[in-house]
Design a protein around this motif. Structure first.
Motif, PDB file in Angstrom:
ATOM      1  N   GLU A 172       0.841  -1.195   0.000  1.00  0.00           N
ATOM      2  CA  GLU A 172       0.000   0.000   0.000  1.00  0.00           C
ATOM      3  C   GLU A 172       0.882   1.253   0.000  1.00  0.00           C
ATOM      4  O   GLU A 172       1.839   1.356   0.746  1.00  0.00           O
ATOM      5  N   LYS A 173       0.551   2.199  -0.851  1.00  0.00           N
ATOM      6  CA  LYS A 173       1.371   3.389  -1.009  1.00  0.00           C
ATOM      7  C   LYS A 173       0.518   4.651  -0.893  1.00  0.00           C
ATOM      8  O   LYS A 173      -0.692   4.618  -1.089  1.00  0.00           O
ATOM      9  N   VAL A 174       1.180   5.763  -0.599  1.00  0.00           N
ATOM     10  CA  VAL A 174       0.511   7.053  -0.538  1.00  0.00           C
ATOM     11  C   VAL A 174       0.391   7.599  -1.955  1.00  0.00           C
ATOM     12  O   VAL A 174       1.407   7.694  -2.668  1.00  0.00           O
ATOM     13  N   PRO A 175      -0.800   7.944  -2.421  1.00  0.00           N
ATOM     14  CA  PRO A 175      -0.952   8.488  -3.776  1.00  0.00           C
ATOM     15  C   PRO A 175      -0.096   9.729  -3.971  1.00  0.00           C
ATOM     16  O   PRO A 175       0.123  10.506  -3.034  1.00  0.00           O
ATOM     17  N   VAL A 176       0.413   9.917  -5.174  1.00  0.00           N
ATOM     18  CA  VAL A 176       1.287  11.050  -5.472  1.00  0.00           C
ATOM     19  C   VAL A 176       0.625  12.367  -5.095  1.00  0.00           C
ATOM     20  O   VAL A 176       1.265  13.280  -4.568  1.00  0.00           O
ATOM     21  N   GLU A 177      -0.679  12.472  -5.347  1.00  0.00           N
ATOM     22  CA  GLU A 177      -1.397  13.720  -5.084  1.00  0.00           C
ATOM     23  C   GLU A 177      -1.415  14.079  -3.598  1.00  0.00           C
ATOM     24  O   GLU A 177      -1.569  15.246  -3.231  1.00  0.00           O
ATOM     25  N   LYS A 178      -1.247  13.091  -2.721  1.00  0.00           N
ATOM     26  CA  LYS A 178      -1.284  13.337  -1.281  1.00  0.00           C
ATOM     27  C   LYS A 178       0.113  13.410  -0.657  1.00  0.00           C
ATOM     28  O   LYS A 178       0.233  13.599   0.547  1.00  0.00           O
ATOM     29  N   GLN A 179       1.144  13.251  -1.465  1.00  0.00           N
ATOM     30  CA  GLN A 179       2.510  13.309  -0.954  1.00  0.00           C
ATOM     31  C   GLN A 179       2.979  14.758  -0.831  1.00  0.00           C
ATOM     32  O   GLN A 179       2.627  15.595  -1.658  1.00  0.00           O
ATOM     33  N   LYS A 180       3.770  15.019   0.209  1.00  0.00           N
ATOM     34  CA  LYS A 180       4.416  16.319   0.302  1.00  0.00           C
ATOM     35  C   LYS A 180       5.490  16.395  -0.773  1.00  0.00           C
ATOM     36  O   LYS A 180       6.263  15.465  -0.970  1.00  0.00           O
ATOM     37  N   LYS A 181       5.556  17.529  -1.449  1.00  0.00           N
ATOM     38  CA  LYS A 181       6.489  17.666  -2.567  1.00  0.00           C
ATOM     39  C   LYS A 181       7.934  17.824  -2.100  1.00  0.00           C
ATOM     40  O   LYS A 181       8.197  18.449  -1.076  1.00  0.00           O
ATOM     41  N   GLY A 182       8.841  17.222  -2.883  1.00  0.00           N
ATOM     42  CA  GLY A 182      10.245  17.536  -2.711  1.00  0.00           C
ATOM     43  C   GLY A 182      11.140  16.471  -2.124  1.00  0.00           C
ATOM     44  O   GLY A 182      12.350  16.685  -2.013  1.00  0.00           O
ATOM     45  N   TYR A 183      10.616  15.309  -1.748  1.00  0.00           N
ATOM     46  CA  TYR A 183      11.465  14.248  -1.223  1.00  0.00           C
ATOM     47  C   TYR A 183      11.985  13.386  -2.389  1.00  0.00           C
ATOM     48  O   TYR A 183      11.260  13.102  -3.335  1.00  0.00           O
ATOM     49  N   LEU A 184      13.226  12.933  -2.277  1.00  0.00           N
ATOM     50  CA  LEU A 184      13.865  12.181  -3.358  1.00  0.00           C
ATOM     51  C   LEU A 184      13.791  10.677  -3.129  1.00  0.00           C
ATOM     52  O   LEU A 184      14.095  10.185  -2.050  1.00  0.00           O
ATOM     53  N   PHE A 185      13.368   9.958  -4.173  1.00  0.00           N
ATOM     54  CA  PHE A 185      13.465   8.503  -4.185  1.00  0.00           C
ATOM     55  C   PHE A 185      14.835   8.117  -4.763  1.00  0.00           C
ATOM     56  O   PHE A 185      15.530   8.948  -5.345  1.00  0.00           O
ATOM     57  N   THR A 186      15.206   6.864  -4.598  1.00  0.00           N
ATOM     58  CA  THR A 186      16.491   6.404  -5.132  1.00  0.00           C
ATOM     59  C   THR A 186      16.523   6.595  -6.645  1.00  0.00           C
ATOM     60  O   THR A 186      15.617   6.140  -7.352  1.00  0.00           O
ATOM     61  N   PRO A 187      17.542   7.268  -7.170  1.00  0.00           N
ATOM     62  CA  PRO A 187      17.618   7.503  -8.617  1.00  0.00           C
ATOM     63  C   PRO A 187      17.730   6.199  -9.405  1.00  0.00           C
ATOM     64  O   PRO A 187      18.233   5.186  -8.913  1.00  0.00           O
ATOM     65  N   LYS A 188      17.275   6.270 -10.635  1.00  0.00           N
ATOM     66  CA  LYS A 188      17.473   5.183 -11.587  1.00  0.00           C
ATOM     67  C   LYS A 188      18.521   5.660 -12.585  1.00  0.00           C
ATOM     68  O   LYS A 188      18.376   6.718 -13.191  1.00  0.00           O
ATOM     69  N   VAL A 189      19.586   4.868 -12.723  1.00  0.00           N
ATOM     70  CA  VAL A 189      20.727   5.268 -13.545  1.00  0.00           C
ATOM     71  C   VAL A 189      20.863   4.299 -14.714  1.00  0.00           C
ATOM     72  O   VAL A 189      20.842   3.080 -14.531  1.00  0.00           O
ATOM     73  N   PHE A 190      21.006   4.874 -15.910  1.00  0.00           N
ATOM     74  CA  PHE A 190      21.145   4.063 -17.116  1.00  0.00           C
ATOM     75  C   PHE A 190      22.471   4.405 -17.796  1.00  0.00           C
ATOM     76  O   PHE A 190      22.782   5.571 -18.030  1.00  0.00           O
ATOM     77  N   ILE A 191      23.249   3.365 -18.086  1.00  0.00           N
ATOM     78  CA  ILE A 191      24.515   3.510 -18.805  1.00  0.00           C
ATOM     79  C   ILE A 191      24.440   2.669 -20.065  1.00  0.00           C
ATOM     80  O   ILE A 191      24.177   1.471 -19.999  1.00  0.00           O
ATOM     81  N   GLU A 192      24.619   3.338 -21.211  1.00  0.00           N
ATOM     82  CA  GLU A 192      24.499   2.669 -22.511  1.00  0.00           C
ATOM     83  C   GLU A 192      23.148   1.988 -22.639  1.00  0.00           C
ATOM     84  O   GLU A 192      23.029   0.879 -23.172  1.00  0.00           O
ATOM     85  N   GLY A 193      22.130   2.646 -22.103  1.00  0.00           N
ATOM     86  CA  GLY A 193      20.765   2.140 -22.205  1.00  0.00           C
ATOM     87  C   GLY A 193      20.398   1.058 -21.213  1.00  0.00           C
ATOM     88  O   GLY A 193      19.241   0.641 -21.138  1.00  0.00           O
TER      89      GLY A 193
END
Length: 400
Positions: A172-193
């Motif tokens: 169960e997750k908090v809907p994006v619309e109800k989240q406080k703005k500005g907290y960072l999730f773990t980045p997704k990094v792509f190298i050579e696709g």
């Protein structure tokens, strides 16, 4: 000095504006950022208009910033409190890695082995900057700066959209619309696709010159799987950072440069064994920033007499020393709440050698755990290590 003290706050502002405008800056964007901050003064009243969250809070002016501003000394005896507050909130200038907890990143900064791409994405009052990047051929680290959020917390307290339980069930997750703005999730990094799987993300990035923790910064690091890609000295990575309160990620195309030219690559493919346990050193990489060890092992880990009954041995770990016994610090040490597996492929990062060694000795060791998987400690409160002398291996380093 007395003339500076006799000036009004408005006159002090104007003097610093002139200094900044006439000073050659390390990067063009620094002038823009500083002039924008100075421009927040109300010209009519001479009072500072300061909006929290617009600029990094409590960021001390670094040594490079002080030099940029013409060597001005900040303090109650030289500038007014409002003036000091203005300069204090100028964005952190120069290398962030120079303040990092990791001494190898500090050294990389001092040695000019990092780059500052100055990439920025802003949405609805939230700005993310890729502040600094370090790549030495085997390790990739970059710093993310956040602006525009009135909260010292930067890591997201919310579950990401693709999070599942250990059993694979959707959580169960908090809907994006109800989240406080500005907290960072773990980045997704792509190298050579290709999406990189092994990465770490932390907001423990270092301390400023005044001893306070750096806030509104987070660091992402990859230490596995880069060398095998045989990457060129210059390439681009795609970084996607999901931010709470936003449906789409903040996306960056980040240029990466390998400025470390003195890499030493060893492929000894040498094996040492004891009983049914054996390990093979496949590869060792030495750079000015990182030492990398790749080891394959198989068989049952040897145990001592003390590691019996309610106590047992962990998997095998490996310390590294040079010919003089100088030991390297392992970058990250993982503990597993289970019995050791019968086979491992280890890809571990360590601190660099201060100078090129003539030989490297691998010192295998285990630790001792209780039934609840807690580790036995020594008298100093550190995890107690049991070294296996018969498994030690010395590898010569050819002169370069």
């Amino acid at each position: 000095m007395s003339a500076w003290q006799d000036q009004t706050e408005h006159e002090q502002m104007e003097q610093i504006r002139r200094t900044v405008q006439n000073k050659k800056m390390p990067q063009v964007s620094y002038t823009d950022d500083i002039m924008k901050r100075l421009g927040e003064m109300d010209g009519g009243s001479g009072k500072l208009t300061y909006k929290k969250g617009t600029w990094i809070k409590r960021v001390a002016v670094s040594a490079s910033a002080a030099a940029v501003l013409g060597g001005l000394v900040l303090g109650s005896g030289f500038v007014s409190p409002a003036m000091a507050e203005t300069l204090k909130n100028i964005p952190l200038i120069g290398s962030v890695f120079q303040y990092n907890f990791d001494r190898s990143l500090q050294q990389a900064s001092k040695s000019g082995l990092t780059t500052t791409p100055h990439l920025s994405v802003s949405r609805d009052g939230v700005t993310l900057n890729i502040k600094e990047v370090m790549f030495d051929g085997t390790r990739l680290v970059f710093m993310i700066e956040r602006q525009g959020v009135e909260d010292e917390r930067i890591m997201s307290p919310y579950l990401p959209e693709d999070a599942v339980s250990v059993e694979g069930n959707t959580l169960e997750k908090v809907p994006v619309e109800k989240q406080k703005k500005g907290y960072l999730f773990t980045p997704k990094v792509f190298i050579e696709g290709q999406k990189m799987v092994y990465g770490s993300f932390t907001d423990a990035v270092g301390k400023k010159e005044d001893g306070k923790l750096i806030d509104n910064m987070a660091m992402y690091e990859i230490t596995k799987g880069l060398s095998e890609k045989n990457l060129s000295d210059e390439f681009e990575i795609t970084v996607k950072v999901n931010v709470s309160g936003f449906h789409e990620p903040f996306e960056f195309q980040v240029p990466v440069k390998n400025l470390s030219k003195n890499k030493i690559l060893l492929k000894p493919d040498k094996t040492q064994s004891s009983g049914t346990f054996s390990y093979t050193v496949k590869q060792i990489e030495l750079t000015p920033v990182t030492t990398r060890l790749i080891v394959d092992s198989k068989g049952k880990v040897p145990s001592t007499a003390e590691q019996s009954g309610d106590l047992s041995a962990t998997k095998m770990y490996y310390d590294i020393v040079d010919q003089d016994g100088n030991q390297l610090e392992q970058h990250m040490l993982g503990l597993f709440h289970r019995s050791p597996d019968s086979e491992y492929h280890e890809d571990e990062a360590y601190s660099p050698f201060t100078k090129t060694p003539t030989s490297i000795t691998i010192m295998p060791y285990t630790m001792t755990v209780k039934k609840d998987w807690s580790v036995i400690e020594d008298q100093e409160g550190n995890w107690a290590k049991t070294y296996h002398k018969d498994l030690e291996m010395t590898i010569p380093v050819p002169s370069q």
